[in-house]
Scaffold this active site. Structure first.
Site, PDB file in Angstrom:
ATOM      1  N   LYS A 156       0.793  -1.278  -0.096  1.00  0.00           N
ATOM      2  CA  LYS A 156       0.006  -0.014  -0.116  1.00  0.00           C
ATOM      3  C   LYS A 156       0.786   1.209  -0.151  1.00  0.00           C
ATOM      4  O   LYS A 156       0.516   2.220  -0.570  1.00  0.00           O
ATOM      5  CB  LYS A 156      -1.101   0.138   1.164  1.00  0.00           C
ATOM      6  CG  LYS A 156      -2.108  -1.088   1.060  1.00  0.00           C
ATOM      7  CD  LYS A 156      -2.938  -1.185   1.949  1.00  0.00           C
ATOM      8  CE  LYS A 156      -4.207  -2.061   1.821  1.00  0.00           C
ATOM      9  NZ  LYS A 156      -5.100  -1.922   3.154  1.00  0.00           N
ATOM     10  N   ILE A 157       1.910   1.339   0.852  1.00  0.00           N
ATOM     11  CA  ILE A 157       3.018   2.392   0.767  1.00  0.00           C
ATOM     12  C   ILE A 157       3.615   2.676  -0.598  1.00  0.00           C
ATOM     13  O   ILE A 157       3.714   3.707  -0.882  1.00  0.00           O
ATOM     14  CB  ILE A 157       3.863   2.465   2.011  1.00  0.00           C
ATOM     15  CG1 ILE A 157       3.030   2.334   3.287  1.00  0.00           C
ATOM     16  CG2 ILE A 157       4.819   3.496   2.095  1.00  0.00           C
ATOM     17  CD1 ILE A 157       3.845   1.895   4.508  1.00  0.00           C
ATOM     18  N   SER A 235      11.441   2.604   5.005  1.00  0.00           N
ATOM     19  CA  SER A 235      10.888   1.264   5.604  1.00  0.00           C
ATOM     20  C   SER A 235      11.485   0.874   6.544  1.00  0.00           C
ATOM     21  O   SER A 235      10.931   0.898   7.778  1.00  0.00           O
ATOM     22  CB  SER A 235      10.969   0.299   4.232  1.00  0.00           C
ATOM     23  OG  SER A 235      10.281  -0.894   4.535  1.00  0.00           O
ATOM     24  N   ARG A 236      12.707   0.136   6.481  1.00  0.00           N
ATOM     25  CA  ARG A 236      13.479  -0.402   7.664  1.00  0.00           C
ATOM     26  C   ARG A 236      14.661  -0.411   7.421  1.00  0.00           C
ATOM     27  O   ARG A 236      15.451  -0.499   6.429  1.00  0.00           O
ATOM     28  CB  ARG A 236      13.196  -1.976   7.607  1.00  0.00           C
ATOM     29  CG  ARG A 236      11.729  -2.210   8.209  1.00  0.00           C
ATOM     30  CD  ARG A 236      11.595  -2.066   9.802  1.00  0.00           C
ATOM     31  NE  ARG A 236      10.334  -2.056  10.310  1.00  0.00           N
ATOM     32  CZ  ARG A 236       9.224  -1.273  10.258  1.00  0.00           C
ATOM     33  NH1 ARG A 236       9.419  -0.159   9.904  1.00  0.00           N
ATOM     34  NH2 ARG A 236       8.013  -1.686  10.928  1.00  0.00           N
ATOM     35  N   GLU A 265      19.184   2.020  14.697  1.00  0.00           N
ATOM     36  CA  GLU A 265      18.706   3.210  15.450  1.00  0.00           C
ATOM     37  C   GLU A 265      17.906   2.770  16.738  1.00  0.00           C
ATOM     38  O   GLU A 265      17.377   3.765  17.605  1.00  0.00           O
ATOM     39  CB  GLU A 265      17.125   3.341  14.436  1.00  0.00           C
ATOM     40  CG  GLU A 265      16.001   2.609  14.374  1.00  0.00           C
ATOM     41  CD  GLU A 265      14.774   2.969  13.591  1.00  0.00           C
ATOM     42  OE1 GLU A 265      13.719   2.900  14.081  1.00  0.00           O
ATOM     43  OE2 GLU A 265      15.062   3.232  12.457  1.00  0.00           O
ATOM     44  N   HIS A 297      12.496   8.423  12.195  1.00  0.00           N
ATOM     45  CA  HIS A 297      11.495   7.429  11.939  1.00  0.00           C
ATOM     46  C   HIS A 297      10.175   8.088  12.289  1.00  0.00           C
ATOM     47  O   HIS A 297       9.358   7.794  13.095  1.00  0.00           O
ATOM     48  CB  HIS A 297      11.725   6.298  13.154  1.00  0.00           C
ATOM     49  CG  HIS A 297      10.989   5.163  12.638  1.00  0.00           C
ATOM     50  ND1 HIS A 297      11.703   3.637  12.586  1.00  0.00           N
ATOM     51  CD2 HIS A 297       9.695   4.873  11.936  1.00  0.00           C
ATOM     52  CE1 HIS A 297      10.849   2.865  12.240  1.00  0.00           C
ATOM     53  NE2 HIS A 297       9.824   3.513  11.879  1.00  0.00           N
ATOM     54  N   ALA A 299       7.933   9.125   9.397  1.00  0.00           N
ATOM     55  CA  ALA A 299       7.146   9.010   8.311  1.00  0.00           C
ATOM     56  C   ALA A 299       5.737   8.754   8.600  1.00  0.00           C
ATOM     57  O   ALA A 299       4.804   9.117   7.941  1.00  0.00           O
ATOM     58  CB  ALA A 299       7.803   8.071   7.170  1.00  0.00           C
ATOM     59  N   PHE A 300       5.445   7.738   9.459  1.00  0.00           N
ATOM     60  CA  PHE A 300       4.256   7.287   9.985  1.00  0.00           C
ATOM     61  C   PHE A 300       3.395   8.458  10.788  1.00  0.00           C
ATOM     62  O   PHE A 300       2.362   8.388  10.883  1.00  0.00           O
ATOM     63  CB  PHE A 300       4.329   6.073  10.921  1.00  0.00           C
ATOM     64  CG  PHE A 300       4.895   6.526  12.417  1.00  0.00           C
ATOM     65  CD1 PHE A 300       3.542   6.324  13.260  1.00  0.00           C
ATOM     66  CD2 PHE A 300       6.080   6.662  12.767  1.00  0.00           C
ATOM     67  CE1 PHE A 300       4.056   6.674  14.686  1.00  0.00           C
ATOM     68  CE2 PHE A 300       6.428   7.058  14.170  1.00  0.00           C
ATOM     69  CZ  PHE A 300       5.399   7.050  14.985  1.00  0.00           C
TER      70      PHE A 300
END
Length: 333
Positions: A156-157, A235-236, A265, A297, A299-300
């Site tokens: 979806k992203i 993402s990761r 991180e 981190h 983005a969410f």
């Protein structure tokens, strides 16, 4: 379900409290600032469930300790679950549930924001103008229109990012194990990863961290990329071999690097460390490059995403409590 919520920040509490208050029968939430790891697992004593986030360490020793304490559910406030030993949870009979998708447009938009900022150097221009420096030297960018953008992972992203890039007038290449017909119809070209790496001017990563994608971006894959490629990762962190990408930035192989995640991180992000000396030499090195942009981190972090995360997390707990199973359960099988 009485639940210990680890790694709680003020925004977590606000969103979870609001979602919980809307339930016919609210869950018993206890908010803890501590991250979950073996030394803090004892804080889960007396709770039926734990709620965790991406930098909690939910490995086998922690899961076995949770089982000893009578915890019978693990709910992660994330789509990814690489921070949880799913095999150990299955063996201990503790179901793991996740939030498979939340406001994917927000994460995709943050990836695009990193691209635009790096390209047009708006972060540097902002600081210059505040100091009454209106010189334009060093602020040269490029038109994204007409460039080739590569999207790795079209969940979806990734799909949202691909659609935005099409809107910019980019030629969009994508790589995924399962090509999407809707994106193909929109004009996205699905190609092998090596072809994407070789052709793209901009590469943005939107795939999960699994064994096959660990250090997907490494010395070999970087060598196949165009000189001066822009690389974006929301993402990761461990999708990128940090040492290899530092070398690539130094040589100019990577012309722009935008990171919202970082391989190591865990001991950095989500905390105020402004009064501390950085102990991570690789991270400190990345901060010295003018063409590297790092966010922590975030983005969410949109209002829509936090609301969806809270609602789905609590819905997952409700399903587990009522039926013992959940549509969003993750298993090793």
């Amino acid at each position: 379900m009485k639940t210990a919520v680890f790694s709680t920040k003020p925004y977590d509490r606000r969103s979870l409290d609001a979602a919980n208050a809307a339930l016919p029968i609210p869950h018993g939430l206890e908010f803890l600032e501590a991250r979950l790891h073996l030394k803090t697992a004892g804080l889960a004593a007396g709770f039926e469930a734990v709620c965790v986030f991406v930098n909690d360490h939910v490995d086998r020793p922690v899961i076995e300790r949770l089982a000893e304490l009578g915890v019978r559910a693990i709910a992660t406030r994330s789509a990814g679950f690489n921070h949880i030993d799913i095999q150990a949870a299955d063996e201990c009979g503790i179901p793991v549930v996740r939030v498979p998708a939340y406001a994917p447009e927000g994460v995709a938009e943050h990836a695009i924001a990193l691209m635009l900022t790096l390209n047009r150097k708006t972060h540097r221009a902002y600081n210059r103008v505040r100091e009454s420096n209106f010189a334009l030297n060093g602020l040269l960018g490029f038109d994204m229109h007409g460039k080739t953008a590569g999207v790795v992972g079209t969940g979806k992203i990734g799909a949202a990012a691909a659609r935005i890039l099409l809107g910019f007038g980019c030629r969009v290449l994508a790589h995924d194990r399962s090509p999407r017909e809707d994106l193909i119809a929109a004009g996205v070209e699905f190609v092998p990863f090596d072809d994407l790496a070789a052709q793209a001017d901009i590469i943005t990563l939107h795939c999960p961290l699994v064994e096959a994608t660990h250090h997907l971006i490494n010395a070999d894959s970087l060598a196949r990329m165009k000189d001066g490629v822009m690389l974006i990762n929301t993402s990761r962190g461990a999708l990128i071999d940090t040492d290899a990408v530092i070398d690539a930035v130094k040589t100019g192989k990577v012309g722009h690097l935008g990171l919202d995640v970082y391989e190591e991180e865990d001991d950095l992000f989500f905390e105020d460390r402004s009064g501390e000396l950085l102990q991570d030499d690789d991270f400190a090195r990345l901060l010295t490059f003018p063409n590297v942009l790092i966010t922590g981190h975030q983005a969410f972090l949109t209002a829509e995403a936090l609301r969806q995360i809270a609602e789905v997390t609590l819905s997952n707990l409700t399903q587990l409590e009522s039926s013992g199973d959940c549509d969003n359960r993750v298993t090793a099988g």
